[in-house]
Scaffold this motif. Structure first.
Motif, PDB file in Angstrom:
ATOM      1  N   GLN A 111       0.801  -1.221   0.000  1.00 48.45           N
ATOM      2  CA  GLN A 111       0.000   0.000   0.000  1.00 48.45           C
ATOM      3  C   GLN A 111       0.837   1.276   0.000  1.00 48.45           C
ATOM      4  O   GLN A 111       0.313   2.361  -0.245  1.00 48.45           O
ATOM      5  CB  GLN A 111      -0.908   0.019   1.233  1.00 48.45           C
ATOM      6  CG  GLN A 111      -1.977  -1.052   1.229  1.00 48.45           C
ATOM      7  CD  GLN A 111      -2.811  -0.984   2.474  1.00 48.45           C
ATOM      8  OE1 GLN A 111      -3.747  -0.191   2.572  1.00 48.45           O
ATOM      9  NE2 GLN A 111      -2.472  -1.794   3.442  1.00 48.45           N
ATOM     10  N   ALA A 112       2.126   1.164   0.278  1.00 52.93           N
ATOM     11  CA  ALA A 112       2.973   2.346   0.394  1.00 52.93           C
ATOM     12  C   ALA A 112       2.920   3.241  -0.842  1.00 52.93           C
ATOM     13  O   ALA A 112       2.827   4.472  -0.706  1.00 52.93           O
ATOM     14  CB  ALA A 112       4.403   1.923   0.709  1.00 52.93           C
ATOM     15  N   PRO A 113       2.977   2.693  -2.076  1.00 58.49           N
ATOM     16  CA  PRO A 113       2.895   3.580  -3.247  1.00 58.49           C
ATOM     17  C   PRO A 113       1.583   4.353  -3.324  1.00 58.49           C
ATOM     18  O   PRO A 113       1.575   5.525  -3.728  1.00 58.49           O
ATOM     19  CB  PRO A 113       3.049   2.613  -4.427  1.00 58.49           C
ATOM     20  CG  PRO A 113       3.738   1.419  -3.872  1.00 58.49           C
ATOM     21  CD  PRO A 113       3.233   1.292  -2.464  1.00 58.49           C
ATOM     22  N   VAL A 114       0.474   3.712  -2.947  1.00 58.21           N
ATOM     23  CA  VAL A 114      -0.824   4.384  -3.001  1.00 58.21           C
ATOM     24  C   VAL A 114      -0.852   5.543  -2.009  1.00 58.21           C
ATOM     25  O   VAL A 114      -1.290   6.655  -2.340  1.00 58.21           O
ATOM     26  CB  VAL A 114      -1.963   3.396  -2.707  1.00 58.21           C
ATOM     27  CG1 VAL A 114      -3.315   4.105  -2.751  1.00 58.21           C
ATOM     28  CG2 VAL A 114      -1.935   2.245  -3.689  1.00 58.21           C
ATOM     29  N   ILE A 115      -0.369   5.306  -0.788  1.00 63.90           N
ATOM     30  CA  ILE A 115      -0.338   6.362   0.213  1.00 63.90           C
ATOM     31  C   ILE A 115       0.564   7.501  -0.256  1.00 63.90           C
ATOM     32  O   ILE A 115       0.244   8.685  -0.093  1.00 63.90           O
ATOM     33  CB  ILE A 115       0.148   5.805   1.565  1.00 63.90           C
ATOM     34  CG1 ILE A 115      -0.838   4.756   2.087  1.00 63.90           C
ATOM     35  CG2 ILE A 115       0.311   6.923   2.590  1.00 63.90           C
ATOM     36  CD1 ILE A 115      -0.384   4.054   3.346  1.00 63.90           C
ATOM     37  N   GLY A 116       1.712   7.147  -0.872  1.00 64.78           N
ATOM     38  CA  GLY A 116       2.628   8.167  -1.360  1.00 64.78           C
ATOM     39  C   GLY A 116       2.000   9.038  -2.438  1.00 64.78           C
ATOM     40  O   GLY A 116       2.174  10.263  -2.445  1.00 64.78           O
TER      41      GLY A 116
END
Length: 256
Positions: A111-116
């Protein structure tokens, strides 16, 4: 250096902006001024739905680790005076079972890319050379592009902003507390993880999402709030599907 000055990342950000803005416009007849926030919620649900297979794999790995707990205790008893050998034998045991002690990190990393991207979309005043219209949206009067810390430090945190943030943070803290109580890991005899200090650190980690949320724009905090609720519900359902060994043994107590 701005990473989104790199053409492929700039194109990705612009595409994400167009998709989110288009979804927000489509939701305006239903959600009104909260259309952008509703769009973020729908994006969150879509991402988490795509990650269901990862959650299933995580639940299976957790079940396997619980089954391996007696073997891990035996390794700790046998090699407690030889930490290097203990580490090697522990990793060998995990490899033999085709699992890893770090399997639970995959959903967070995925999920890190989406949050970024959400963080960036609600932070930049312009996207690909045009004004960022997403920054004009709010949730019940709280600007989606402003973090809680920024609003407080700038003196722009009105009653609506404080109420919205209070609700989101309260939700995340409650979910963290329920998660801490329900999914408390099984203790290992003579393990350094059983020390009071380490147990406090492990307990505190459940609340890191709420701490991180106050530093990001409200839109990203909405994503975090929805995803922690999804995670808790999904883990409860999967725990029923893949119960831990002590949860199904005769006379076992409630699921931990």
């Amino acid at each position: 250096m701005d990473p989104f000055a790199f053409p492929p990342l700039a194109a990705l950000l612009n595409a994400a902006y167009g998709a989110l803005a288009g979804l927000s416009t489509a939701l305006e007849p239903l959600a009104g001024a909260a259309a952008a926030a509703m769009a973020v919620v729908l994006v969150t649900l879509l991402v988490r739905a795509l990650l269901i297979p990862v959650g299933v794999s995580q639940a299976k790995a957790e079940q396997t680790r619980a089954r391996l707990a007696p073997k891990l205790r035996e390794l700790q008893r046998r090699y407690k005076k030889n930490p290097e050998r203990l580490q090697r034998e522990t990793m060998a045991l995990y490899r033999s079972e085709n699992t890893s002690p770090f399997a639970g990190m995959l959903p967070v990393l995925a999920q890190a890319p989406v949050i970024g991207i959400l963080y960036t979309l609600f932070l930049r005043p312009d996207i690909a050379g045009h004004p960022n219209e997403l920054l004009t949206h709010d949730l019940l009067g709280a600007p989606l592009g402003t973090s809680f810390v920024s609003a407080v430090l700038d003196g722009t945190a009105g009653a609506a902003t404080l109420l919205v943030w209070a609700g989101l943070l309260a939700l995340m803290i409650v979910v963290a507390e329920v998660t801490r109580r329900v999914f408390r890991p099984a203790p290992l005899d003579d393990s350094p993880l059983n020390s009071p200090g380490m147990l406090r650190v492990v307990a505190a980690m459940h609340y890191l999402t709420a701490v991180f949320a106050v530093l990001v724009p409200l839109a990203a905090a909405v994503y975090l709030a929805v995803t922690v609720v999804w995670t808790l519900v999904q883990r409860m359902l999967l725990r029923r599907r893949f119960p831990l060994p002590d949860a199904v043994s005769p006379g076992a107590g409630s699921v931990r």
